[in-house]
Design a protein around this motif. Structure first.
Motif, PDB file in Angstrom:
ATOM      1  N   PHE A 184       0.793  -1.226   0.000  1.00 50.06           N
ATOM      2  CA  PHE A 184       0.000   0.000   0.000  1.00 50.06           C
ATOM      3  C   PHE A 184       0.824   1.275   0.000  1.00 50.06           C
ATOM      4  CE2 PHE A 184      -2.407  -3.397   2.020  1.00 50.06           C
ATOM      5  CZ  PHE A 184      -3.563  -3.385   1.253  1.00 50.06           C
ATOM      6  N   VAL A 185       2.080   1.207   0.438  1.00 50.04           N
ATOM      7  CA  VAL A 185       2.935   2.397   0.516  1.00 50.04           C
ATOM      8  C   VAL A 185       4.310   2.084  -0.055  1.00 50.04           C
ATOM      9  CG1 VAL A 185       1.748   3.341   2.549  1.00 50.04           C
ATOM     10  CG2 VAL A 185       3.747   1.869   2.860  1.00 50.04           C
ATOM     11  N   SER A 186       5.059   3.119  -0.379  1.00 49.77           N
ATOM     12  CA  SER A 186       6.417   2.953  -0.887  1.00 49.77           C
ATOM     13  C   SER A 186       7.369   2.598   0.241  1.00 49.77           C
ATOM     14  CB  SER A 186       6.889   4.251  -1.557  1.00 49.77           C
ATOM     15  OG  SER A 186       6.051   4.577  -2.631  1.00 49.77           O
ATOM     16  N   MET A 209       8.560   7.363   4.191  1.00 54.09           N
ATOM     17  CA  MET A 209       7.605   7.423   5.301  1.00 54.09           C
ATOM     18  C   MET A 209       7.602   8.816   5.927  1.00 54.09           C
ATOM     19  SD  MET A 209       5.965   4.641   5.469  1.00 54.09           S
ATOM     20  CE  MET A 209       6.179   4.377   3.717  1.00 54.09           C
ATOM     21  N   LEU A 210       8.791   9.417   6.045  1.00 54.68           N
ATOM     22  CA  LEU A 210       8.885  10.769   6.586  1.00 54.68           C
ATOM     23  C   LEU A 210       8.169  11.755   5.657  1.00 54.68           C
ATOM     24  CD1 LEU A 210       9.897  12.700   8.727  1.00 54.68           C
ATOM     25  CD2 LEU A 210      12.099  12.769   7.543  1.00 54.68           C
ATOM     26  N   THR A 211       8.311  11.556   4.375  1.00 51.35           N
ATOM     27  CA  THR A 211       7.615  12.413   3.413  1.00 51.35           C
ATOM     28  C   THR A 211       6.107  12.287   3.564  1.00 51.35           C
ATOM     29  OG1 THR A 211       9.447  12.325   1.844  1.00 51.35           O
ATOM     30  CG2 THR A 211       7.293  12.900   0.946  1.00 51.35           C
ATOM     31  N   TYR A 212       5.603  11.050   3.669  1.00 47.88           N
ATOM     32  CA  TYR A 212       4.160  10.852   3.864  1.00 47.88           C
ATOM     33  C   TYR A 212       3.680  11.536   5.137  1.00 47.88           C
ATOM     34  CZ  TYR A 212       4.167   7.021   0.368  1.00 47.88           C
ATOM     35  OH  TYR A 212       4.274   6.267  -0.760  1.00 47.88           O
ATOM     36  N   ALA A 234       0.830  16.079   7.787  1.00 46.99           N
ATOM     37  CA  ALA A 234       0.833  17.215   8.727  1.00 46.99           C
ATOM     38  C   ALA A 234       0.570  18.526   7.986  1.00 46.99           C
ATOM     39  CB  ALA A 234       2.162  17.280   9.477  1.00 46.99           C
ATOM     40  N   GLU A 235       1.190  18.689   6.840  1.00 46.49           N
ATOM     41  CA  GLU A 235       0.950  19.899   6.052  1.00 46.49           C
ATOM     42  C   GLU A 235      -0.502  19.984   5.596  1.00 46.49           C
ATOM     43  OE1 GLU A 235       5.373  20.705   4.120  1.00 46.49           O
ATOM     44  OE2 GLU A 235       3.663  20.458   2.782  1.00 46.49           O
ATOM     45  N   ALA A 236      -1.068  18.875   5.172  1.00 51.49           N
ATOM     46  CA  ALA A 236      -2.457  18.875   4.715  1.00 51.49           C
ATOM     47  C   ALA A 236      -3.399  19.271   5.857  1.00 51.49           C
ATOM     48  CB  ALA A 236      -2.832  17.509   4.156  1.00 51.49           C
ATOM     49  N   ARG A 237      -3.169  18.712   7.037  1.00 48.99           N
ATOM     50  CA  ARG A 237      -3.994  19.086   8.199  1.00 48.99           C
ATOM     51  C   ARG A 237      -3.874  20.577   8.486  1.00 48.99           C
ATOM     52  NH1 ARG A 237      -1.790  14.206  10.094  1.00 48.99           N
ATOM     53  NH2 ARG A 237      -3.362  12.576  10.223  1.00 48.99           N
ATOM     54  N   ALA A 238      -2.637  21.067   8.476  1.00 49.00           N
ATOM     55  CA  ALA A 238      -2.401  22.485   8.760  1.00 49.00           C
ATOM     56  C   ALA A 238      -3.068  23.372   7.713  1.00 49.00           C
ATOM     57  CB  ALA A 238      -0.900  22.771   8.822  1.00 49.00           C
ATOM     58  N   TYR A 239      -2.935  23.001   6.446  1.00 51.39           N
ATOM     59  CA  TYR A 239      -3.500  23.816   5.366  1.00 51.39           C
ATOM     60  C   TYR A 239      -5.028  23.836   5.432  1.00 51.39           C
ATOM     61  CZ  TYR A 239      -4.294  25.874   0.816  1.00 51.39           C
ATOM     62  OH  TYR A 239      -4.698  26.710  -0.200  1.00 51.39           O
ATOM     63  N   ALA A 262      -6.833  23.504   8.052  1.00 50.74           N
ATOM     64  CA  ALA A 262      -7.198  24.324   9.208  1.00 50.74           C
ATOM     65  C   ALA A 262      -6.955  25.803   8.955  1.00 50.74           C
ATOM     66  CB  ALA A 262      -6.415  23.876  10.434  1.00 50.74           C
ATOM     67  N   ASP A 263      -5.898  26.126   8.199  1.00 47.74           N
ATOM     68  CA  ASP A 263      -5.521  27.523   7.938  1.00 47.74           C
ATOM     69  C   ASP A 263      -4.766  27.572   6.625  1.00 47.74           C
ATOM     70  OD1 ASP A 263      -4.482  30.101   7.834  1.00 47.74           O
ATOM     71  OD2 ASP A 263      -3.304  29.914   9.672  1.00 47.74           O
ATOM     72  N   ASN A 264      -5.450  28.032   5.566  1.00 50.29           N
ATOM     73  CA  ASN A 264      -4.833  27.982   4.241  1.00 50.29           C
ATOM     74  C   ASN A 264      -3.696  28.986   4.034  1.00 50.29           C
ATOM     75  OD1 ASN A 264      -6.200  30.351   3.810  1.00 50.29           O
ATOM     76  ND2 ASN A 264      -7.552  29.562   2.217  1.00 50.29           N
ATOM     77  N   SER A 265      -3.312  29.691   5.093  1.00 51.44           N
ATOM     78  CA  SER A 265      -2.119  30.544   4.990  1.00 51.44           C
ATOM     79  C   SER A 265      -0.885  29.831   5.567  1.00 51.44           C
ATOM     80  CB  SER A 265      -2.345  31.882   5.705  1.00 51.44           C
ATOM     81  OG  SER A 265      -2.467  31.685   7.100  1.00 51.44           O
ATOM     82  N   SER A 266      -1.065  28.585   5.990  1.00 51.40           N
ATOM     83  CA  SER A 266       0.051  27.810   6.538  1.00 51.40           C
ATOM     84  C   SER A 266       1.104  27.551   5.471  1.00 51.40           C
ATOM     85  CB  SER A 266      -0.445  26.459   7.057  1.00 51.40           C
ATOM     86  OG  SER A 266      -1.356  26.630   8.105  1.00 51.40           O
ATOM     87  N   ALA A 267       2.363  27.524   5.909  1.00 50.47           N
ATOM     88  CA  ALA A 267       3.458  27.175   5.006  1.00 50.47           C
ATOM     89  C   ALA A 267       3.425  25.666   4.776  1.00 50.47           C
ATOM     90  CB  ALA A 267       4.791  27.592   5.612  1.00 50.47           C
ATOM     91  N   VAL A 268       3.368  25.266   3.517  1.00 46.06           N
ATOM     92  CA  VAL A 268       3.285  23.845   3.170  1.00 46.06           C
ATOM     93  C   VAL A 268       4.219  23.550   1.985  1.00 46.06           C
ATOM     94  CG1 VAL A 268       0.986  23.419   4.151  1.00 46.06           C
ATOM     95  CG2 VAL A 268       1.179  24.356   1.857  1.00 46.06           C
ATOM     96  N   PRO A 269       5.524  23.526   2.236  1.00 47.54           N
ATOM     97  CA  PRO A 269       6.469  23.379   1.123  1.00 47.54           C
ATOM     98  C   PRO A 269       6.341  22.061   0.355  1.00 47.54           C
ATOM     99  CG  PRO A 269       7.604  23.289   3.252  1.00 47.54           C
ATOM    100  CD  PRO A 269       6.197  23.695   3.525  1.00 47.54           C
ATOM    101  N   PHE A 270       6.089  20.966   1.029  1.00 48.87           N
ATOM    102  CA  PHE A 270       5.940  19.697   0.307  1.00 48.87           C
ATOM    103  C   PHE A 270       4.697  19.725  -0.577  1.00 48.87           C
ATOM    104  CE2 PHE A 270       9.090  18.155   3.195  1.00 48.87           C
ATOM    105  CZ  PHE A 270       9.636  17.019   2.631  1.00 48.87           C
TER     106      PHE A 270
END
Length: 110
Positions: A12-14, A20-23, A28-33, A35-43
Motif C-alpha cells: 500500500f505504501v512505498s 515514510m517521513l515524506t508521507y 501534517a501539512e495537509a492538516r495544517a492547510y 485548518a488555515d490555508n495561509s500555513s506554510a506547506v512546502p511539500f
C-alpha cells in the motif's frame, strides 16, 4: 511477524524511511492547510505545482489517502500485535505455528 506485516504494508505504501517521513510531513501539512490555508506547506506546494493542481485539492487528496491508510494500517498493526501476544504465551510448537500463521487475506484484498 514483523517482516510479514511490513510486506503487507508495502502493498500500500512505498518502501523506505525517507518516504515514510515524506508521507508523514505531507499529512501534517495537509492538516495544517485545511485548518488555515495561509500555513506554510512546502511539500504540498512543490507537489501541487508539479502536478498542476491547487494546494487545496492536494491537501484534500492527501487527507483521503491518510484515512484509507489508517483503516488498512490499523488492521495490519492489530494482527501483528495479536500474533506477538499469542507467540508470547505459546507453550508448544503447535501454538507457535498458530501464532505466526497470520491471515492477511482480508487486508490485502482492501
Amino acid at each position: 511477524m514483523d517482516r510479514a506485516a511490513e510486506m503487507v504494508r508495502l502493498r500500500f505504501v512505498s518502501d523506505g524511511a525517507a518516504q515514510m517521513l515524506t508521507y508523514t510531513t505531507k499529512a501534517a501539512e495537509a492538516r495544517a492547510y485545511i485548518a488555515d490555508n495561509s500555513s506554510a506547506v512546502p511539500f504540498l506546494s512543490a507537489e501541487a505545482s508539479a502536478r498542476d493542481m491547487t494546494v487545496a485539492a492536494l491537501a484534500h487528496e492527501v487527507m483521503a489517502m491518510v484515512e484509507q491508510w489508517t483503516m488498512i494500517g490499523s488492521r495490519i498493526e492489530g494482527r501483528r500485535m495479536g500474533a506477538k501476544a499469542a507467540l508470547g504465551t505459546a507453550s508448544n510448537l503447535a501454538e507457535i505455528a498458530v501464532a505466526i500463521g497470520i491471515d492477511w487475506s482480508d487486508v490485502t484484498a482492501a
